[in-house]
Design an enzyme around this catalytic site. Structure first.
Site, PDB file in Angstrom:
ATOM      1  N   HIS A 294      13.071 -29.125  42.800  1.00  0.00           N
ATOM      2  CA  HIS A 294      12.451 -29.775  41.317  1.00  0.00           C
ATOM      3  C   HIS A 294      13.084 -28.739  40.268  1.00  0.00           C
ATOM      4  O   HIS A 294      12.554 -27.805  40.134  1.00  0.00           O
ATOM      5  CB  HIS A 294      10.951 -30.117  41.387  1.00  0.00           C
ATOM      6  CG  HIS A 294      10.548 -30.239  40.118  1.00  0.00           C
ATOM      7  ND1 HIS A 294      10.511 -31.799  39.634  1.00  0.00           N
ATOM      8  CD2 HIS A 294      10.417 -29.866  38.826  1.00  0.00           C
ATOM      9  CE1 HIS A 294      10.177 -31.911  38.596  1.00  0.00           C
ATOM     10  NE2 HIS A 294       9.920 -30.722  37.941  1.00  0.00           N
ATOM     11  N   HIS A 338       2.016 -24.529  38.913  1.00  0.00           N
ATOM     12  CA  HIS A 338       2.554 -23.506  38.317  1.00  0.00           C
ATOM     13  C   HIS A 338       1.615 -22.979  37.491  1.00  0.00           C
ATOM     14  O   HIS A 338       0.623 -23.349  36.873  1.00  0.00           O
ATOM     15  CB  HIS A 338       3.704 -23.826  37.754  1.00  0.00           C
ATOM     16  CG  HIS A 338       3.924 -24.766  36.956  1.00  0.00           C
ATOM     17  ND1 HIS A 338       3.885 -26.395  37.153  1.00  0.00           N
ATOM     18  CD2 HIS A 338       4.221 -24.959  35.563  1.00  0.00           C
ATOM     19  CE1 HIS A 338       4.036 -27.063  36.066  1.00  0.00           C
ATOM     20  NE2 HIS A 338       4.084 -26.148  34.808  1.00  0.00           N
ATOM     21  N   HIS A 371      -1.672 -27.247  28.694  1.00  0.00           N
ATOM     22  CA  HIS A 371      -1.724 -26.184  29.698  1.00  0.00           C
ATOM     23  C   HIS A 371      -1.387 -24.785  29.059  1.00  0.00           C
ATOM     24  O   HIS A 371      -0.022 -24.834  28.772  1.00  0.00           O
ATOM     25  CB  HIS A 371      -0.729 -26.494  30.838  1.00  0.00           C
ATOM     26  CG  HIS A 371      -1.375 -27.890  31.436  1.00  0.00           C
ATOM     27  ND1 HIS A 371      -0.540 -29.056  31.800  1.00  0.00           N
ATOM     28  CD2 HIS A 371      -2.709 -28.294  31.712  1.00  0.00           C
ATOM     29  CE1 HIS A 371      -1.249 -29.994  32.204  1.00  0.00           C
ATOM     30  NE2 HIS A 371      -2.615 -29.464  32.275  1.00  0.00           N
TER      31      HIS A 371
END
Ligand code: FE2
Length: 454
Positions: A294, A338, A371
């Protein structure tokens, strides 16, 4: 054709070319030839220069426009503070939690200015360093004979509901959901509804510099957002030097207003490269893997505001996730788990997003998530399970969908409105997304025996 099929047909004509030096006349001959400031301008117009960068900025980033108008914009009364606009003030709460908001409301009986709410941001426009994110929602056009400008930065507007009919000093823009527009610092404009259709959307305001197209590196000279697809107004003017207009100024997070006896939309001709523009996200040429893994979402950057202090690092990127084919082999296709030194504010214009369930209480159109710097995030448990077990045949995702991200170098603070007053924050977001992730670790028997013997 790679263009969006809009419900509302286009009503204006445009010039094209990102950051091109353009010129346009509403009346032939209104633009002086070969010079900017003749002793007498054509047709009795006044010359006025709008500098979007320092006079001495390098040529590649220097932006200015000469406008030829009926009355100079300096002719107005003193500005008075509008005290009821605390929703625009800089009061950031910095917290590390993952945050997600349900779709934001469109309050009744408000216009563009009243319907602007700062939801998050960072930095200080007085130092020309930082960003702010807004939610707008309105049910009526701006009052007759009013205009607005933002001295704090450039605004990148992302409509989610309803088209915006925007009259700027440089001309008119129709901006519909799945299009974006950028209105540079200081440019006067007004926003009207189309056929009384309510409007709602998101705004990225950048206090530093201006947006640029990202460098393409090994991609080559085409793809992502192509320069030719940016649309810029042609000159249009009103001849009104006798009625009272009100000019609103957002200046260091405060709202002011002044009166003037002429319209700000009196520019008969202009030339330069400091102007508003729009772009159809349907024209974005999306790049992705054709082998495995990705790629980082930076590959989906439409526009970037770069940091001069840190080459390769953006003050803010505007990133989109359009419909696209996923073909990666032996690959977990959604984004991985992540943590990011950059802060990620995401919104959904329509449809659903690959990494999050779009059901009620999930990541929904007209909602958003944040985030922050180093706040952990990634696919929710159900998305992980599905993506870990699906057949990896070529699949087109995001059909009928458009998610976007404001990705910033800054730690992002959330306003009191964003945390409480808007009443849209999802209390259980983190727990519902990642609380159900299971321990799937299956060590080989030998490893287990080694652990047992310690
Ligand atoms: Fe992320």
């Amino acid at each position: 054709m790679p263009v969006t099929q809009f419900d509302n047909p286009e009503k204006y004509r445009y010039q094209t070319g990102f950051l091109a030096n353009l010129e346009t006349e509403a009346i032939k001959g209104a633009l002086p030839i070969g010079q900017n400031s003749p002793q007498k301008c054509p047709y009795g117009l006044y010359a006025e220069k709008i500098s979007g960068t320092a006079f001495t900025a390098p040529r590649w980033e220097n932006q200015q426009t000469w406008v030829y108008r009926i009355i100079p914009s300096a002719a107005h009364s003193a500005f008075e503070r509008v005290s009821s606009a605390s929703r625009l003030e800089l009061n950031f709460n910095y917290i590390p939690d993952q945050l997600r908001w349900d779709p934001f409301d469109i309050n009744s009986d408000v216009d563009w200015i009243d319907g602007l709410h700062m939801v998050a941001g960072s930095g200080d426009p007085a130092l020309k360093n930082g960003v702010a994110y807004y939610i707008y929602g309105a049910t009526k056009s701006m009052s007759d004979k009013t205009a607005f400008y933002d001295a704090d930065g450039d605004m990148l507007v992302v409509p989610q509901t309803g088209p915006l009919d925007i009259w700027t000093e440089m001309g008119c823009l129709l901006v519909r959901p799945n299009e974006i527009c950028v209105i540079p610092r200081g440019i006067r404009y007004r926003v009207d509804l189309v056929a009384n259709e309510p409007i709602r959307g998101f705004i990225l305001e950048v206090y530093n510099g201006h947006f640029q197209l990202p460098e393409l590196g090994p991609i080559g000279s085409n793809c992502l957002a192509n320069a030719r697809d940016f649309q810029i107004p042609i000159a249009a003017y009103i001849h009104d030097s006798s009625s009272e207009w009100k000019i609103y100024s957002k200046f260091h997070g405060r709202l002011f207003s002044a009166k003037q006896s002429h319209t700000p939309f009196d520019v008969v001709a202009w030339e330069g490269r400091y102007y508003p523009y729009k772009y159809d996200l349907g024209r974005f040429n999306t790049i992705g893997t054709i082998s495995y893994d990705h790629p980082d979402p930076s590959l989906n950057t439409v526009l970037t505001s770069t940091s001069n202090a840190h080459p390769g690092t953006a003050i803010a990127d505007f990133v989109v996730f359009p419909p696209r084919w996923l073909v990666g082999e032996d690959t977990f296709r959604p984004p991985s788990y992540h943590r990011n030194c950059m802060s990620e504010f995401m919104g959904l214009i329509q449809g659903s997003y690959i990494a999050k369930d779009g059901g009620k209480g999930g990541f929904q159109a007209a909602g958003a998530s944040l985030h922050n710097c180093m706040s952990s995030h990634g696919p929710d448990a159900s998305t992980f399970d599905k993506a870990s077990n699906e057949d990896l045949v070529p699949v087109k995702v995001g059909v009928g969908s458009m998610a976007f991200m404001f990705e910033s170098y800054y730690m992002i603070g959330v306003t009191d409105w964003g945390l409480t007053k808007c009443r849209k924050l999802q209390a259980q977001y983190s727990e519902e997304s990642w609380g159900e992730l299971k321990d799937l670790f299956q060590p080989p028997n030998e490893a287990k025996m080694e652990m047992d013997s310690i």
